[in-house]
Each structure stands twice: as C-alpha cells, then as structure tokens.
Scaffold this motif. Structure first.
Motif, PDB file in Angstrom:
ATOM      1  N   TRP A 286      -5.842 -14.596 -32.057  1.00 33.16           N
ATOM      2  CA  TRP A 286      -6.872 -13.557 -32.063  1.00 33.16           C
ATOM      3  C   TRP A 286      -6.242 -12.293 -32.621  1.00 33.16           C
ATOM      4  N   GLN A 287      -6.645 -11.924 -33.826  1.00 30.72           N
ATOM      5  CA  GLN A 287      -6.018 -10.780 -34.484  1.00 30.72           C
ATOM      6  C   GLN A 287      -7.041 -10.067 -35.353  1.00 30.72           C
ATOM      7  N   ALA A 288      -7.122  -8.749 -35.182  1.00 27.49           N
ATOM      8  CA  ALA A 288      -8.012  -7.909 -35.988  1.00 27.49           C
ATOM      9  C   ALA A 288      -9.450  -8.419 -35.960  1.00 27.49           C
ATOM     10  N   GLY A 289      -9.892  -8.885 -34.802  1.00 28.98           N
ATOM     11  CA  GLY A 289     -11.266  -9.340 -34.658  1.00 28.98           C
ATOM     12  C   GLY A 289     -11.537 -10.758 -35.115  1.00 28.98           C
ATOM     13  N   VAL A 290     -10.519 -11.434 -35.635  1.00 26.88           N
ATOM     14  CA  VAL A 290     -10.686 -12.797 -36.143  1.00 26.88           C
ATOM     15  C   VAL A 290     -10.080 -13.790 -35.153  1.00 26.88           C
ATOM     16  N   LEU A 291     -10.864 -14.797 -34.773  1.00 29.96           N
ATOM     17  CA  LEU A 291     -10.383 -15.870 -33.911  1.00 29.96           C
ATOM     18  C   LEU A 291     -10.149 -17.114 -34.769  1.00 29.96           C
ATOM     19  N   SER A 292      -8.885 -17.556 -34.811  1.00 32.43           N
ATOM     20  CA  SER A 292      -8.521 -18.759 -35.557  1.00 32.43           C
ATOM     21  C   SER A 292      -8.028 -19.812 -34.577  1.00 32.43           C
ATOM     22  N   VAL A 293      -8.508 -21.022 -34.733  1.00 30.80           N
ATOM     23  CA  VAL A 293      -8.103 -22.120 -33.867  1.00 30.80           C
ATOM     24  C   VAL A 293      -7.681 -23.302 -34.724  1.00 30.80           C
TER      25      VAL A 293
END
Length: 252
Positions: free
Chosen positions: A61-68
């Motif tokens: 979770w970084q700069a409003g972006v959630l990556s999974v």
C-alpha cells in the motif's frame, strides 16, 4: 538492544512483509492492516488461521495504490468507497469497515473459492486482536528454536518489531509489561503478553502447517488457559522507527 525486524501488512491476513522503516502514530503503525477481506455471508472478517492461503498473497500500500501479488496474478489500483458499510463483532468490540470498488473482490473470491469483499477500516486498529504494536525478542526466538530443534522464522508471530536482545534471558520482554520502551524516535507502553493461536504453526510464506510451534509453546508458556509469546504495546509518543534503531527501557 536494537530493532532487527519491522513487519506488517496493509491487508489483514496477508503475508507479513519486512519493512525498512515504519512511522508510529497514536493509532499504531502507519499502513498496518488498513484493509481486510469480508465474508458477507458469514458476517465476519477473514482470519489467517482459518484461511492459510492468504499468506501466499503479498499486499503493498503506497501513495494510495494497493497492489497484491497472488500466486496466479498481480492486481493493482486505487480502492474507492463502494458506499457499502459493515459492522462486525471483532473479539468483543465493534469493527466498522467500508466496502471498496476495484478488482480485489473478484480476484480473492476466485482464489479462495467463495465470495469475499475488500473493505477499508473506518478507524485504524479495528481488526487488530490486541494493542496496535507487538514485540518479540531474539532471546525468546532462540529458546523456541532450541526446543523445536529447528530454526523458526520470527514472521510466524507477525510482530511489529523483533528486538535483538543479545544475551538477555529468554522472554525478558515479560518484565517490560507496564513499562515504557523508547523504540527509535517513538515511545510505547507495554500492555501485556500476547496470547497465541495456531497461526504460528503456519509457514509464513506458503501457509502450510509445517511445525508444532503452538504445542511446544504450550509446554512452557501456558498460564491461565492461554499460551503467550511476546508482548503488545500502545504508542505514547509518535515517531519513526528504522531497522537498526536502538530500543531502550525507560527507568521509572
């Protein structure tokens, strides 16, 4: 004493990743368990111990972006509120969460084999079992490894901090209960020991049940019907903590 490991995950139940630094606020570690997965049909938040496959997913979770990163795909985007809200009982307190739009619900539903919803916690820490910060020590890990006859990855315990305690006696952290620790630029007050469940038996990367950790702990760490390992704490002064920062027990 030094910080040896910093660990947390933005998605409850996901793999507990190592981080170089963390900012502690009054609500706890920034970025820790911001999101969770909800089983709408059962009316509950998903837990690792019941869904070991969650450990094979890495969330960032970084700069409003959630990556999974899931075993078969990577999904990324900006979660936005869907307008759906839920309230659940979570270990005796009400946890309020908001549904999110995006690709995560479909991806996790297909991965787990039943429908789930990605949700964002309304308030920090609502899907945390105890206090917002947890601490384990290398001296306690060393004793556990000796008793099991194998190395034990500290990530099994999903602690915020692993503290290098040198030649200190095992479970020295028990003596910190009720006292204040300076952790890097922050301070925390240690609240109590942390009760443990069968999630510690799971390999922190594969989710496979591969070691009788809880049973071994039960042989020497059981009291009043609970098996404990490590301590939890509340933040009393915010600040940044990096790997290698000093940890000091305040006098008084």
């Amino acid at each position: 004493m030094l910080i040896e490991r910093i660990g947390f995950t933005p998605l409850k139940g996901g793999r507990h990743l190592t981080h170089d630094l963390v900012d502690l606020t009054a609500d706890g570690p920034v970025g820790d368990r911001v999101f969770c997965l909800v089983d709408r049909s059962r009316g509950r938040v998903l837990r690792t111990v019941e869904n070991p496959a969650l450990l094979r997913g890495c969330a960032r979770w970084q700069a409003g972006v959630l990556s999974v990163n899931l075993p078969a795909q990577t999904i990324s985007g900006v979660p936005t509120p869907s307008g759906e809200t839920f309230e659940f009982d979570y270990w005796g307190r009400t946890a309020a969460v908001q549904g999110c739009t995006g690709p995560w619900a479909q991806a996790y539903s297909e991965y787990l084999g039943y429908p789930v919803v990605l949700c964002r916690c309304v308030n920090a820490g609502v899907v945390v079992y105890g206090a917002s910060v947890t601490v384990s020590t290398t001296s306690s890990m060393r004793l556990l490894a000796q008793r099991l006859g194998r190395e034990v990855d500290s990530a099994r315990f999903r602690s915020t901090f692993l503290v290098e305690t040198g030649d200190c006696t095992s479970h020295v952290e028990d003596s910190w209960v009720g006292r204040v620790l300076r952790v890097g630029e922050a301070t925390v007050r240690v609240r109590g020991v942390v009760p443990r469940c069968a999630v510690v038996d799971l390999d922190p990367v594969t989710g496979h049940n591969d070691a009788p950790v809880l049973a071994e702990l039960g042989r020497y760490r059981q009291s009043r019907g609970e098996i404990s390992f490590g301590v939890d704490a509340v933040v009393t002064a915010p600040g940044r903590v990096r790997i290698g920062y000093q940890v000091e027990l305040e006098i008084g």
